[in-house]
Design a protein around this motif. Structure first.
Motif, PDB file in Angstrom:
ATOM      1  N   LEU A 140       0.818  -1.217   0.000  1.00  0.00           N
ATOM      2  CA  LEU A 140       0.000   0.000   0.000  1.00  0.00           C
ATOM      3  C   LEU A 140       0.851   1.266   0.000  1.00  0.00           C
ATOM      4  O   LEU A 140       0.319   2.362  -0.098  1.00  0.00           O
ATOM      5  CB  LEU A 140      -0.941   0.010   1.208  1.00  0.00           C
ATOM      6  CG  LEU A 140      -1.993  -1.114   1.261  1.00  0.00           C
ATOM      7  CD1 LEU A 140      -2.830  -0.990   2.525  1.00  0.00           C
ATOM      8  CD2 LEU A 140      -2.893  -1.088   0.021  1.00  0.00           C
ATOM      9  N   GLY A 141       2.167   1.109   0.118  1.00  0.00           N
ATOM     10  CA  GLY A 141       3.058   2.265   0.030  1.00  0.00           C
ATOM     11  C   GLY A 141       3.464   2.868   1.349  1.00  0.00           C
ATOM     12  O   GLY A 141       3.930   4.021   1.387  1.00  0.00           O
ATOM     13  N   ILE A 142       3.312   2.128   2.459  1.00  0.00           N
ATOM     14  CA  ILE A 142       3.683   2.667   3.766  1.00  0.00           C
ATOM     15  C   ILE A 142       5.182   2.967   3.797  1.00  0.00           C
ATOM     16  O   ILE A 142       5.983   2.265   3.186  1.00  0.00           O
ATOM     17  CB  ILE A 142       3.299   1.667   4.880  1.00  0.00           C
ATOM     18  CG1 ILE A 142       3.222   2.359   6.239  1.00  0.00           C
ATOM     19  CG2 ILE A 142       4.259   0.492   4.945  1.00  0.00           C
ATOM     20  CD1 ILE A 142       2.016   3.207   6.432  1.00  0.00           C
ATOM     21  N   ASP A 143       5.562   4.019   4.510  1.00  0.00           N
ATOM     22  CA  ASP A 143       6.981   4.386   4.611  1.00  0.00           C
ATOM     23  C   ASP A 143       7.712   3.564   5.667  1.00  0.00           C
ATOM     24  O   ASP A 143       8.831   3.110   5.444  1.00  0.00           O
ATOM     25  CB  ASP A 143       7.114   5.871   4.948  1.00  0.00           C
ATOM     26  CG  ASP A 143       6.557   6.754   3.851  1.00  0.00           C
ATOM     27  OD1 ASP A 143       7.094   6.706   2.733  1.00  0.00           O
ATOM     28  OD2 ASP A 143       5.576   7.469   4.114  1.00  0.00           O
ATOM     29  N   MET A 144       7.055   3.404   6.821  1.00  0.00           N
ATOM     30  CA  MET A 144       7.703   2.724   7.939  1.00  0.00           C
ATOM     31  C   MET A 144       6.722   1.816   8.650  1.00  0.00           C
ATOM     32  O   MET A 144       5.511   2.077   8.666  1.00  0.00           O
ATOM     33  CB  MET A 144       8.273   3.746   8.925  1.00  0.00           C
ATOM     34  CG  MET A 144       9.404   4.587   8.356  1.00  0.00           C
ATOM     35  SD  MET A 144       9.769   6.060   9.357  1.00  0.00           S
ATOM     36  CE  MET A 144       8.401   7.147   8.915  1.00  0.00           C
ATOM     37  N   VAL A 145       7.252   0.766   9.253  1.00  0.00           N
ATOM     38  CA  VAL A 145       6.432  -0.255   9.906  1.00  0.00           C
ATOM     39  C   VAL A 145       6.972  -0.516  11.306  1.00  0.00           C
ATOM     40  O   VAL A 145       8.184  -0.603  11.515  1.00  0.00           O
ATOM     41  CB  VAL A 145       6.442  -1.565   9.093  1.00  0.00           C
ATOM     42  CG1 VAL A 145       5.665  -2.657   9.825  1.00  0.00           C
ATOM     43  CG2 VAL A 145       5.861  -1.343   7.701  1.00  0.00           C
ATOM     44  N   GLN A 146       6.049  -0.669  12.257  1.00  0.00           N
ATOM     45  CA  GLN A 146       6.420  -0.968  13.638  1.00  0.00           C
ATOM     46  C   GLN A 146       5.437  -1.993  14.179  1.00  0.00           C
ATOM     47  O   GLN A 146       4.235  -1.917  13.911  1.00  0.00           O
ATOM     48  CB  GLN A 146       6.367   0.314  14.475  1.00  0.00           C
ATOM     49  CG  GLN A 146       6.779   0.156  15.927  1.00  0.00           C
ATOM     50  CD  GLN A 146       6.750   1.492  16.662  1.00  0.00           C
ATOM     51  OE1 GLN A 146       6.635   2.552  16.057  1.00  0.00           O
ATOM     52  NE2 GLN A 146       6.853   1.449  17.980  1.00  0.00           N
ATOM     53  N   GLY A 147       5.927  -2.957  14.927  1.00  0.00           N
ATOM     54  CA  GLY A 147       5.014  -3.938  15.501  1.00  0.00           C
ATOM     55  C   GLY A 147       5.712  -5.208  15.936  1.00  0.00           C
ATOM     56  O   GLY A 147       6.909  -5.398  15.707  1.00  0.00           O
ATOM     57  N   TYR A 148       4.949  -6.099  16.561  1.00  0.00           N
ATOM     58  CA  TYR A 148       5.499  -7.330  17.099  1.00  0.00           C
ATOM     59  C   TYR A 148       6.053  -8.243  16.006  1.00  0.00           C
ATOM     60  O   TYR A 148       6.904  -9.092  16.284  1.00  0.00           O
ATOM     61  CB  TYR A 148       4.428  -8.082  17.880  1.00  0.00           C
ATOM     62  CG  TYR A 148       4.075  -7.466  19.220  1.00  0.00           C
ATOM     63  CD1 TYR A 148       4.723  -6.324  19.693  1.00  0.00           C
ATOM     64  CD2 TYR A 148       3.088  -8.024  20.015  1.00  0.00           C
ATOM     65  CE1 TYR A 148       4.393  -5.761  20.910  1.00  0.00           C
ATOM     66  CE2 TYR A 148       2.749  -7.475  21.244  1.00  0.00           C
ATOM     67  CZ  TYR A 148       3.400  -6.345  21.682  1.00  0.00           C
ATOM     68  OH  TYR A 148       3.072  -5.796  22.890  1.00  0.00           O
ATOM     69  N   TYR A 149       5.564  -8.097  14.775  1.00  0.00           N
ATOM     70  CA  TYR A 149       6.090  -8.933  13.696  1.00  0.00           C
ATOM     71  C   TYR A 149       7.596  -8.732  13.559  1.00  0.00           C
ATOM     72  O   TYR A 149       8.346  -9.680  13.309  1.00  0.00           O
ATOM     73  CB  TYR A 149       5.400  -8.605  12.368  1.00  0.00           C
ATOM     74  CG  TYR A 149       6.086  -9.231  11.169  1.00  0.00           C
ATOM     75  CD1 TYR A 149       6.083 -10.614  11.003  1.00  0.00           C
ATOM     76  CD2 TYR A 149       6.756  -8.453  10.230  1.00  0.00           C
ATOM     77  CE1 TYR A 149       6.734 -11.203   9.914  1.00  0.00           C
ATOM     78  CE2 TYR A 149       7.400  -9.028   9.146  1.00  0.00           C
ATOM     79  CZ  TYR A 149       7.383 -10.406   8.993  1.00  0.00           C
ATOM     80  OH  TYR A 149       8.034 -10.972   7.931  1.00  0.00           O
ATOM     81  N   TYR A 150       8.014  -7.511  13.732  1.00  0.00           N
ATOM     82  CA  TYR A 150       9.432  -7.203  13.603  1.00  0.00           C
ATOM     83  C   TYR A 150      10.145  -7.392  14.937  1.00  0.00           C
ATOM     84  O   TYR A 150      11.166  -8.070  15.018  1.00  0.00           O
ATOM     85  CB  TYR A 150       9.599  -5.779  13.089  1.00  0.00           C
ATOM     86  CG  TYR A 150      10.981  -5.517  12.539  1.00  0.00           C
ATOM     87  CD1 TYR A 150      11.387  -6.080  11.334  1.00  0.00           C
ATOM     88  CD2 TYR A 150      11.880  -4.736  13.231  1.00  0.00           C
ATOM     89  CE1 TYR A 150      12.654  -5.865  10.837  1.00  0.00           C
ATOM     90  CE2 TYR A 150      13.154  -4.511  12.734  1.00  0.00           C
ATOM     91  CZ  TYR A 150      13.533  -5.077  11.542  1.00  0.00           C
ATOM     92  OH  TYR A 150      14.792  -4.872  11.051  1.00  0.00           O
ATOM     93  N   SER A 151       9.614  -6.784  15.994  1.00  0.00           N
ATOM     94  CA  SER A 151      10.219  -6.943  17.319  1.00  0.00           C
ATOM     95  C   SER A 151       9.292  -6.369  18.384  1.00  0.00           C
ATOM     96  O   SER A 151       8.654  -5.336  18.175  1.00  0.00           O
ATOM     97  CB  SER A 151      11.570  -6.229  17.391  1.00  0.00           C
ATOM     98  OG  SER A 151      12.089  -6.250  18.718  1.00  0.00           O
ATOM     99  N   ARG A 152       9.251  -7.012  19.520  1.00  0.00           N
ATOM    100  CA  ARG A 152       8.607  -6.441  20.696  1.00  0.00           C
ATOM    101  C   ARG A 152       9.545  -5.411  21.321  1.00  0.00           C
ATOM    102  O   ARG A 152      10.745  -5.396  21.022  1.00  0.00           O
ATOM    103  CB  ARG A 152       8.293  -7.539  21.719  1.00  0.00           C
ATOM    104  CG  ARG A 152       7.176  -8.486  21.284  1.00  0.00           C
ATOM    105  CD  ARG A 152       6.980  -9.593  22.302  1.00  0.00           C
ATOM    106  NE  ARG A 152       5.896 -10.463  21.900  1.00  0.00           N
ATOM    107  CZ  ARG A 152       4.613 -10.301  22.263  1.00  0.00           C
ATOM    108  NH1 ARG A 152       4.286  -9.300  23.065  1.00  0.00           N
ATOM    109  NH2 ARG A 152       3.679 -11.128  21.845  1.00  0.00           N
TER     110      ARG A 152
END
Length: 280
Positions: A251-263
């Motif tokens: 969808l073109g998001i610039d940055m991602v944050q969340g448990y998928y990457y790291s708690r």
């Protein structure tokens, strides 16, 4: 209790009494620990990554508190009490100093890493807030351009004018301003157009059911495109699965944050994560 003039019935409630005792005890512990240099407090860090190439960009500093009995107390609970006790400015300064100290340590791995620091409502009353940030940046040898201050959407709607001049000066020196909780009740298109922010943080409620709800996905894509047209970068919170990650990236998001990457974890554990990420 009974009064002839104003008859009343008052019911004793064990649950309310326990809550009140807990509140008073927590208030006492927080005051004692604050006076002891914010004993029992710590910062955990949650990384966030570039949505297009999976490269780590920076970290959000998240405050944690453990009372004398070793029990964890949620920020939603202790932040409000610190504000009521007029301790939030001192606490905010402790957070800023600790986060910038650790940013310097993180930047041994990459000098471009950014530290995102949440600014609580009560800290707005600190007239020397931005001066303090600049001074601690100098002490800890970090560039202002790697410091991102995060305010809630409510702040931008109702109180931004109080700090606009100082916030603008902070940005002119390279500092970053982020708006948290976008889309949960205050924003309008006209307001979004006039915001002086670098990053818009989309609330995690927009991730719920995104894999199964086409309208939800379309709405998120529309927010991203609109922010890009207005020259705001966009980060989304709450990504917990690979499927969600892949979709928001499309969808073109610039940055991602969340448990998928790291708690969120303590500095030492995140530093190990950073090492593995760089090696991988």
């Amino acid at each position: 209790m009974h009064s002839a003039a104003h008859p009343q019935l008052v019911f004793y409630n064990d649950s309310l009494q326990c809550q009140f005792k807990r509140y008073l005890n927590l208030q006492k512990c927080l005051n004692e620990d604050a006076q002891a240099g914010f004993r029992g407090f710590s910062l955990h860090y949650q990384p966030y990554v570039d949505g297009q190439n999976n490269i780590m960009i920076g970290f959000e500093a998240l405050a944690r508190y453990r009372d004398a009995q070793g029990d964890n107390v949620s920020p939603e609970e202790f932040i409000g009490i610190l504000e009521k006790m007029q301790l939030i400015v001192q606490f905010g300064r402790w957070v800023i100093d600790t986060a910038l100290r650790d940013l310097h340590r993180f930047q041994h791995y990459d000098p471009h890493y950014i530290m995102n620091i949440n600014i609580a409502h009560g800290q707005i009353q600190d007239s020397a807030l931005f001066d303090y940030i600049m001074e601690r940046a100098h002490v800890h040898h970090v560039a202002v351009s790697t410091i991102e201050l995060e305010f809630t959407e409510h702040f931008f709607v109702h109180e931004y004018q109080q700090l606009k001049e100082r916030a603008d000066a902070f940005q002119e020196q390279g500092g970053l301003i982020a708006m948290d909780d976008f889309g949960i009740g205050y924003s309008s298109l006209g307001f979004l157009k006039n915001m002086h922010v670098d990053v818009v943080k989309v609330d995690k409620i927009f991730v719920r059911d995104i894999l199964y709800d086409k309208v939800q996905a379309f709405f998120l894509e529309w927010i991203i495109k609109l922010c890009h047209k207005l020259h705001h970068r966009v980060i989304i919170e709450g990504i917990e699965t690979e499927e969600e990650y892949n979709l928001v990236c499309k969808l073109g998001i610039d940055m991602v944050q969340g448990y998928y990457y790291s708690r969120p974890y303590c500095f030492e554990k995140i530093a190990e994560f950073v090492k593995r990420h760089q090696l991988g």
